[in-house]
Design an enzyme around this catalytic site. Structure first.
Site, PDB file in Angstrom:
ATOM      1  N   THR A 105     -13.272  -5.050   2.963  1.00 46.33           N
ATOM      2  CA  THR A 105     -13.422  -6.376   2.354  1.00 46.33           C
ATOM      3  C   THR A 105     -12.053  -7.056   2.393  1.00 46.33           C
ATOM      4  O   THR A 105     -11.339  -7.065   1.394  1.00 46.33           O
ATOM      5  CB  THR A 105     -13.893  -6.255   0.893  1.00 46.33           C
ATOM      6  OG1 THR A 105     -13.088  -5.280   0.220  1.00 46.33           O
ATOM      7  CG2 THR A 105     -15.341  -5.829   0.802  1.00 46.33           C
ATOM      8  N   CYS A 160      -4.663  -3.027   0.734  1.00 45.91           N
ATOM      9  CA  CYS A 160      -5.366  -2.993  -0.566  1.00 45.91           C
ATOM     10  C   CYS A 160      -4.673  -3.781  -1.663  1.00 45.91           C
ATOM     11  O   CYS A 160      -5.187  -4.798  -2.109  1.00 45.91           O
ATOM     12  CB  CYS A 160      -5.546  -1.539  -0.998  1.00 45.91           C
ATOM     13  SG  CYS A 160      -6.464  -0.573   0.198  1.00 45.91           S
TER      14      CYS A 160
HETATM   15  C1  UGA Z   1      -3.703   1.918  -2.993  1.00 46.58           C
HETATM   16  C2  UGA Z   1      -3.949   2.699  -4.308  1.00 46.58           C
HETATM   17  O1  UGA Z   1      -2.785   3.465  -4.634  1.00 46.58           O
HETATM   18  C3  UGA Z   1      -5.162   3.623  -4.165  1.00 46.58           C
HETATM   19  O2  UGA Z   1      -5.419   4.274  -5.400  1.00 46.58           O
HETATM   20  C4  UGA Z   1      -6.374   2.786  -3.757  1.00 46.58           C
HETATM   21  O3  UGA Z   1      -7.519   3.586  -3.568  1.00 46.58           O
HETATM   22  C5  UGA Z   1      -6.059   2.072  -2.443  1.00 46.58           C
HETATM   23  O4  UGA Z   1      -4.893   1.227  -2.616  1.00 46.58           O
HETATM   24  C6  UGA Z   1      -7.252   1.255  -2.067  1.00 46.58           C
HETATM   25  O5  UGA Z   1      -7.533   0.277  -2.770  1.00 46.58           O
HETATM   26  O6  UGA Z   1      -7.954   1.613  -1.123  1.00 46.58           O
HETATM   27  P1  UGA Z   1      -2.549   2.549  -0.665  1.00 46.58           P
HETATM   28  O7  UGA Z   1      -2.821   1.146  -0.242  1.00 46.58           O
HETATM   29  O8  UGA Z   1      -2.846   3.668   0.276  1.00 46.58           O
HETATM   30  O9  UGA Z   1      -3.374   2.888  -2.002  1.00 46.58           O
HETATM   31  O10 UGA Z   1      -1.002   2.603  -1.005  1.00 46.58           O
HETATM   32  P2  UGA Z   1      -0.091   2.944  -2.262  1.00 46.58           P
HETATM   33  O11 UGA Z   1       0.309   4.354  -2.226  1.00 46.58           O
HETATM   34  O12 UGA Z   1      -0.682   2.420  -3.510  1.00 46.58           O
HETATM   35  O13 UGA Z   1       1.190   2.053  -1.903  1.00 46.58           O
HETATM   36  C7  UGA Z   1       1.064   0.646  -1.800  1.00 46.58           C
HETATM   37  C8  UGA Z   1       2.392   0.001  -1.523  1.00 46.58           C
HETATM   38  O14 UGA Z   1       3.242   0.087  -2.653  1.00 46.58           O
HETATM   39  C9  UGA Z   1       3.182   0.589  -0.361  1.00 46.58           C
HETATM   40  O15 UGA Z   1       3.671  -0.477   0.428  1.00 46.58           O
HETATM   41  C10 UGA Z   1       4.294   1.348  -1.041  1.00 46.58           C
HETATM   42  O16 UGA Z   1       5.446   1.423  -0.248  1.00 46.58           O
HETATM   43  C11 UGA Z   1       4.538   0.501  -2.263  1.00 46.58           C
HETATM   44  N1  UGA Z   1       5.153   1.221  -3.396  1.00 46.58           N
HETATM   45  C12 UGA Z   1       4.509   2.280  -3.968  1.00 46.58           C
HETATM   46  C13 UGA Z   1       6.385   0.822  -3.891  1.00 46.58           C
HETATM   47  O17 UGA Z   1       6.989  -0.157  -3.383  1.00 46.58           O
HETATM   48  N2  UGA Z   1       6.947   1.480  -4.950  1.00 46.58           N
HETATM   49  C14 UGA Z   1       6.319   2.532  -5.522  1.00 46.58           C
HETATM   50  O18 UGA Z   1       6.880   3.090  -6.497  1.00 46.58           O
HETATM   51  C15 UGA Z   1       5.085   2.943  -5.039  1.00 46.58           C
END
Ligand code: UGA
Length: 448
Positions: free
Chosen positions: A93, A271
């Site tokens: 989506t 996401c």
């Molecule tokens: C995210 C959620 O964490 C999942 O629980 C959810 O299921 C998923 O979206 C979804 O909606 O399908 P994801 O997109 O795989 O998962 O990535 P994340 O691990 O959440 O990281 C997202 C972004 O935040 C990345 O760019 C990462 O580098 C950044 N980030 C993460 C930070 O800048 N600082 C942090 O401390 C953690």
């Protein structure tokens, strides 16, 4: 007889879900409307890089030595309808072009194609992230279009997997959330998830709107946490503080927690950014927009990080107005490590901005090169970190792959024009780089 499961849509979510369902012992039939994906999956190959997924596919896709043969793929809706007792809808989506709202067209078309094939009792389970209120509407549509009518039920079961840990998160979820109207569908889903439930995963049963909201609320909270620490990084920079120490210190408070407090160039991916925007748009439609105005700030803090990184790089190469004639090495293209996903990647966004301002940008990423080239064909690409930094005036570390933490600063130092590194993820060890004669700068940390 064991339940037969179908999975509609074989992206990050669907391909992993299908393989995981086979691992849990079910017979699974996956469907995608893109024939190339079906071919790849049938050949035991994942359409994206996701650790452990190909091993799981080969363990269950028929035709591999020792495989269980429980997992097959098709492009036929008829076959899906005849096969499944439980149908998981896992299509994406995305954000609508030019709008905050979520594009529901893949979900709508999946339901419209599936429903007419449902001639006997079945449970359809929505896993896609949708605006609150969608499940109620889709349930009515199913009853209207399915030949089995009221025998076909809908449940909403949001997914919380993280890219890079998708297999682990699917097989061992930290919670299972099910929005349902009926005991029958709750019972069926308890059967599907019997293994993780047996391992202790909480099983939370709710109504439709709550199940839909749990997903967007969770992602909004995570996005808020990241933007909070990035706002603190801005204040630390102004006040001469150190955001990494600050995050460590507040993180010892269990109510706050250490996770998702890494300051840097912010969040991206398929996401978090689109989910907070779609949430704001939906709240606006519901007349509750005021409740989510803070998410606008979360979004804008996040987007500011990218621009700030470009400014730091410009300052580092000693140029007031442009990057003309400067060579900039970019380590990392994906939105996070252990993924090849470059959707809304902060790293590529920064690389693109510098390129547009006249810099000669060379990017290297362990897994995201093909996708990055597809999105930004005009950037320079190198086959290794060492090649990328050759002749660079500044090196930007923008995605925290383990490979980059293991680089030898002394060896890289021989290749660059100036030993100057900007850490956009606060993930490298400043002492190691400084010890090898580099000027190391990071976001929200004092300059040594
Ligand atoms: C995210 C959620 O964490 C999942 O629980 C959810 O299921 C998923 O979206 C979804 O909606 O399908 P994801 O997109 O795989 O998962 O990535 P994340 O691990 O959440 O990281 C997202 C972004 O935040 C990345 O760019 C990462 O580098 C950044 N980030 C993460 C930070 O800048 N600082 C942090 O401390 C953690």
């Amino acid at each position: 007889m064991a339940l037969k499961i179908t999975v509609i849509g074989t992206g990050y979510l669907g391909a992993t879900h299908a393989a995981a369902m086979a691992e849990l012992g079910f017979e699974v039939l996956g469907l995608d409307v893109v024939p190339e994906k079906i071919e790849m999956l049938t050949a035991g190959r994942a359409p994206m890089y996701e650790p452990g997924l190909e091993d799981l596919l080969r363990k269950h896709v028929a035709g591999f030595e020792g495989s269980t043969g429980r997992l097959r793929f098709t492009s036929s809706w008829e076959e899906i309808g005849a096969f499944g007792d439980v149908h998981f809808v896992c299509v994406n989506t995305p954000q609508k072009h030019g709008e905050y709202a979520c594009d529901m067209s893949y979900v709508e078309s999946a339901f419209d194609s599936l429903a007419p094939q449902l001639g006997r009792a079945a449970l359809v389970v929505g896993k896609s992230t949708v605006p609150v209120g969608s499940a109620e509407r889709l349930a009515r549509r199913l009853t209207e279009l399915a030949p089995a009518g009221g025998e076909v039920e809908l449940a909403w079961n949001p997914e919380f997997l993280r890219e890079g840990f998708a297999v682990q998160d699917t097989l061992h979820p930290d919670r299972i959330v099910v929005g349902t109207h009926s005991e029958r569908s709750e019972k069926l889903l308890r059967e599907v998830y019997a293994t993780p439930i047996g391992e202790g995963a909480p099983f939370v049963v709710t109504d439709f709107p709550t199940a839909e909201l749990v997903k967007t609320a969770a992602n909004s909270f995570l996005a808020t946490k990241i933007s909070f620490i990035n706002a603190m990084a801005e204040v630390c920079e102004a006040a001469g503080g150190d955001v990494v120490k600050l995050a460590e210190a507040i993180g010892y408070d269990e109510r706050i927690g250490k996770k998702f407090l890494r300051a840097g160039i912010g969040f991206g991916g398929g996401c978090l950014p689109k989910d907070i925007r779609a949430f704001m748009a939906r709240a606006g439609e519901l007349g509750a927009d005021q409740a989510l105005t803070f998410l606008r700030e979360v979004d804008s803090i996040n987007m500011r990080r990218r621009g700030h990184m470009v400014e730091l790089a410009r300052e580092a190469v000693g140029s007031d107005s442009s990057f003309l004639g400067k060579r900039v090495a970019v380590l990392g293209a994906t939105f996070k490590p252990d993924s090849d996903d470059v959707r809304d990647s902060p790293a590529l966004n920064v690389a693109g901005q510098i390129h547009l301002q006249g810099g000669q940008v060379t990017v290297y990423d362990p897994k995201g090169m093909d996708n990055a080239r597809g999105l930004f064909p005009t950037l320079g690409y190198a086959e290794s970190a060492l090649e990328a930094v050759r002749g660079a005036d500044v090196v930007l570390h923008l995605t925290e792959w383990r490979e980059f933490r293991e680089l030898d600063p002394a060896e890289l130092g021989e290749a660059v024009t100036r030993r100057l590194i900007l850490d956009g993820r606060n993930a490298l060890d400043p002492a190691v780089w400084r010890g090898a004669g580099w000027t190391y700068r990071a976001m929200g940390r004092p300059r040594a």
